[in-house]
Motif scaffolding. Sequence first.
Motif, PDB file in Angstrom:
ATOM      1  N   UNK A 249       0.886  -1.198   0.245  1.00 48.51           N
ATOM      2  CA  UNK A 249      -0.169   0.050   0.055  1.00 48.51           C
ATOM      3  C   UNK A 249       0.976   1.146   0.037  1.00 48.51           C
ATOM      4  N   UNK A 250       0.343   2.327  -0.622  1.00 47.61           N
ATOM      5  CA  UNK A 250       0.963   3.705  -0.240  1.00 47.61           C
ATOM      6  C   UNK A 250       1.317   3.764   1.108  1.00 47.61           C
ATOM      7  N   UNK A 251       2.237   4.434   1.449  1.00 49.86           N
ATOM      8  CA  UNK A 251       2.748   4.738   2.957  1.00 49.86           C
ATOM      9  C   UNK A 251       3.909   5.855   2.860  1.00 49.86           C
ATOM     10  N   UNK A 252       3.962   6.440   4.090  1.00 50.84           N
ATOM     11  CA  UNK A 252       5.078   7.206   4.476  1.00 50.84           C
ATOM     12  C   UNK A 252       6.034   6.233   4.816  1.00 50.84           C
ATOM     13  N   UNK A 253       7.237   6.509   4.136  1.00 54.21           N
ATOM     14  CA  UNK A 253       8.392   5.575   4.590  1.00 54.21           C
ATOM     15  C   UNK A 253       9.467   6.449   5.500  1.00 54.21           C
ATOM     16  N   UNK A 254       9.596   7.726   5.174  1.00 54.15           N
ATOM     17  CA  UNK A 254      10.452   8.143   6.221  1.00 54.15           C
ATOM     18  C   UNK A 254      10.189   9.744   6.029  1.00 54.15           C
ATOM     19  N   UNK A 255      10.322  10.681   7.273  1.00 53.98           N
ATOM     20  CA  UNK A 255      10.314  12.075   7.429  1.00 53.98           C
ATOM     21  C   UNK A 255      11.356  12.504   8.238  1.00 53.98           C
ATOM     22  N   UNK A 256      11.872  13.769   7.694  1.00 52.08           N
ATOM     23  CA  UNK A 256      13.021  14.515   8.552  1.00 52.08           C
ATOM     24  C   UNK A 256      13.038  15.959   7.997  1.00 52.08           C
ATOM     25  N   UNK A 257      14.401  16.493   8.091  1.00 52.37           N
ATOM     26  CA  UNK A 257      14.532  17.846   7.852  1.00 52.37           C
ATOM     27  C   UNK A 257      15.733  17.945   6.897  1.00 52.37           C
ATOM     28  N   UNK A 258      15.874  18.749   5.654  1.00 52.47           N
ATOM     29  CA  UNK A 258      16.863  19.196   5.150  1.00 52.47           C
ATOM     30  C   UNK A 258      17.474  20.563   5.647  1.00 52.47           C
ATOM     31  N   UNK A 259      18.654  20.464   5.740  1.00 51.04           N
ATOM     32  CA  UNK A 259      19.471  21.747   6.324  1.00 51.04           C
ATOM     33  C   UNK A 259      20.339  22.115   4.964  1.00 51.04           C
ATOM     34  N   UNK A 260      19.845  23.172   4.395  1.00 52.80           N
ATOM     35  CA  UNK A 260      20.769  23.185   2.763  1.00 52.80           C
ATOM     36  C   UNK A 260      21.581  24.614   2.960  1.00 52.80           C
ATOM     37  N   UNK A 261      22.474  24.816   2.315  1.00 52.87           N
ATOM     38  CA  UNK A 261      23.161  25.899   1.772  1.00 52.87           C
ATOM     39  C   UNK A 261      23.285  26.058   0.337  1.00 52.87           C
ATOM     40  N   UNK A 262      22.838  27.160  -0.207  1.00 57.11           N
ATOM     41  CA  UNK A 262      23.083  27.303  -1.598  1.00 57.11           C
ATOM     42  C   UNK A 262      23.763  28.680  -1.861  1.00 57.11           C
ATOM     43  N   UNK A 263      24.562  28.576  -3.102  1.00 55.71           N
ATOM     44  CA  UNK A 263      25.252  29.812  -3.395  1.00 55.71           C
ATOM     45  C   UNK A 263      24.916  30.209  -4.724  1.00 55.71           C
ATOM     46  N   UNK A 264      24.791  31.528  -5.105  1.00 54.17           N
ATOM     47  CA  UNK A 264      24.619  31.808  -6.330  1.00 54.17           C
ATOM     48  C   UNK A 264      25.914  31.725  -7.184  1.00 54.17           C
ATOM     49  N   UNK A 265      25.744  30.904  -8.188  1.00 53.78           N
ATOM     50  CA  UNK A 265      27.080  30.402  -8.830  1.00 53.78           C
ATOM     51  C   UNK A 265      26.648  30.554 -10.361  1.00 53.78           C
TER      52      UNK A 265
END
Length: 147
Positions: free
Chosen positions: A102-118
Motif C-alpha cells: 500500500x502507499x505509505x509514508x516511509x520516512x520524514x525528516x529535515x533538510x538543512x541546505x546551503x545554496x550559493x549563487x554560482x
Amino acid sequence: MGPDDAAAIANELYRYAELVDGGRFDEVGELMEHCTFSYGDDADGPTGAQAIAATYRDTVITYGDSTPRTRHITANPIIEIDGDTATVRSVYIVLQQAPDSPMQAVISGRYHDTLRRIDGRWRFVERGFLVDLVGDLSRHLRFDLPE
C-alpha cells in the motif's frame, strides 16, 4: 532577498524531489554538482555530481518503470539570504507505493541546505539530511539506517 531569489531557491528544492522520484539519478548528480552531503552528526557524505549520482544508483531501489515509486514532499522552507549565499531549512516526507504494497509514508525528516549563487543560478553547496520518523524502508533503500 527578493521574491525572485526565494522562488528560484524553492524551485531547486522541488527540482531535487522531482528528479529523485523520476529515478533520474544522473540529473540529481548534475543538480548537486557543487554539493557535499552530510547525514545527521556523521562525517561528510558524497561530494560532486558523479559521487552523488552513484550514491543514488547504489542505494535507492527502483522498479520496472525505472523509478523508486516515491513522492518526496518538501514543505515549510525557511529561506534566509545573505548576499550570494542562502540557508534553507525544510521538512520532507517520502511516500512510496511499491509493487504489492500500500502507499505509505516511509520516512520524514529535515533538510538543512546551503545554496550559493554560482554563474547567476542558485546552486546547492551543502545538504544535510536529518531523519526524524522512520517507517518501512525495505522497499526504498538498499541499506538500513543506523539507529
